[in-house]
Enzyme design. Structure first.
Site, mmCIF file in Angstrom:
data_model
loop_
_atom_site.group_PDB
_atom_site.id
_atom_site.type_symbol
_atom_site.label_atom_id
_atom_site.label_comp_id
_atom_site.label_asym_id
_atom_site.label_seq_id
_atom_site.Cartn_x
_atom_site.Cartn_y
_atom_site.Cartn_z
ATOM 1 N N CYS A 1 9.209 -10.297 -65.789
ATOM 2 C CA CYS A 1 10.573 -9.420 -66.010
ATOM 3 C C CYS A 1 10.599 -8.355 -64.936
ATOM 4 C CB CYS A 1 10.337 -8.473 -67.528
ATOM 5 S SG CYS A 1 11.471 -7.389 -67.668
ATOM 6 N N CYS B 1 0.776 -1.231 -0.222
ATOM 7 C CA CYS B 1 -0.091 -0.014 0.003
ATOM 8 C C CYS B 1 0.939 1.148 -0.140
ATOM 9 C CB CYS B 1 -0.887 -0.029 1.473
ATOM 10 S SG CYS B 1 -2.062 1.271 1.242
#
Ligand SMILES: [Zn+2]
Length: 353
Positions: A185, A157
């Protein structure tokens, strides 16, 4: 069932009440003079701390005060990152350790390993508690309880004022990626990709065959197993494989097996050589989509294969179109493809073209 709800409600209320008592401390009972500074590596006088801490931070870190519940700036923070000691910057917790405890203070179920947090028996205020302090500077953080709801059973805490949060930088995406594509190509394909914004470089060459360092002549004979390919390096911040493959589908016909127009032979096959699972997935998804939506009259025959090796073609094949614009093949075959590409991707052309 109802009994269980009551039981849970009771537990929750008890827990909340306990938490409020547990975390809260009265300013009157602060015990600054008792701070354990035996092992700290950072030691400053109160005046020195006051120079680097805010008044509230000083109150919590150095005088063991507790911030009012539900007031801390980090209480609801869910960003990814690291929680550091606000006094000295020691990394104490990560976002993965944080959970919502409803106690009014940031809560963590574990700490970053390495003895960065020191636990001290605290019998103040008529309670028996465990105080947690930063091991490096001795700064008060809060308390540790063994009532955590996760697997660790722990609840750190911590006051928001004791912590600074540093957001994790976004994971830096790899800026450049490479893909190797066979679309007939390579003169045509290379010329087009060189115009696409985000493409860093394009090289013409051969891939997918069995002969090392093949010449163009060898590949043309169709006996090497290689395909004419372009190897594209692209900036993932400016373009994507998705876009590159969309361009790929517009600059060649992915439905003709081992042929592109008048160019016939295995070396003109349509193929995507992927380098990783993500590229493979993207390629397969696009092909499936094209087939599903029947974009072409014929099914797409583009092969999706793992990349092995790329052999760069002879120098005179690099940037062929731009060097030979007046050549008949360039005018007849390449130029119309470029015009089609420019029309379709007019917003995606490199600015200097
Ligand atoms: Zn510290």
């Amino acid at each position: 069932m109802i009994k269980l709800i009551y039981q849970n409600a009771f537990l929750y209320v008890s827990f909340l009440a306990l938490s409020l008592i547990a975390c809260g401390q009265n300013k009157e009972n602060k015990t600054p003079q008792n701070q354990d500074t035996s092992a700290v590596t950072i030691f400053k006088t109160p005046d020195e701390w006051k120079k680097i801490l805010s008044k509230d931070q000083f109150g919590v870190l150095r005088n063991k005060e507790t911030e009012a519940p539900y007031t801390g700036k980090l209480l609801y923070n869910k960003d990814k990152g690291v929680y550091k000691c606000a006094g000295c910057g020691a990394e104490l917790f990560t976002d993965e350790m944080k959970f919502d405890s409803h106690c009014g203070w940031p809560s963590f179920d574990k700490e970053i390993e390495g003895g960065k947090i020191k636990k001290i028996e605290d019998n103040s205020q008529g309670m028996h508690r465990t105080e947690i302090v930063c091991a490096k500077c001795g700064g008060h953080l809060g308390h540790l309880f063994d009532d955590g709801p996760t697997a660790t059973g722990m609840r750190y805490c911590v006051n928001s004022l004791s912590l600074n949060f540093e957001k994790t930088e976004k994971v830096v995406q790899q800026q450049y990626d490479t893909i190797t594509l066979g679309g007939g190509c390579y003169w045509c394909v290379e010329a087009i990709y060189e115009m696409l914004d985000g493409v860093k470089s394009v090289e013409s060459g051969f891939s997918g065959g069995t002969v090392a360092n093949p010449s163009y002549r060898e590949v043309c004979m169709g006996t090497t197993g290689h395909a004419e390919v372009v190897q594209i390096v692209y900036d993932t911040k400016k373009t994507s494989l998705d876009e590159i493959l969309k361009v790929f589908c517009t600059v060649h016909d992915p439905t003709t097996l081992n042929r592109q127009g008048a160019d016939e032979g295995e070396q003109y096959r349509s193929v995507i050589f992927y380098r990783n699972a993500a590229q493979k997935k993207t390629a397969e998804e696009i092909i499936n989509q094209l087939n599903k939506e029947k974009v072409y009259n014929q099914p797409v025959v583009t092969a999706v294969q793992p990349f092995k090796v790329f052999y760069k073609a002879e120098d005179y094949h690099q940037d062929y179109y731009n060097a030979n614009k007046s050549n008949g093949y360039c005018k007849m075959v390449i130029q119309p493809k470029i015009e089609k590409f420019e029309k379709l991707f007019k917003d995606r052309l490199k600015k200097n073209n």
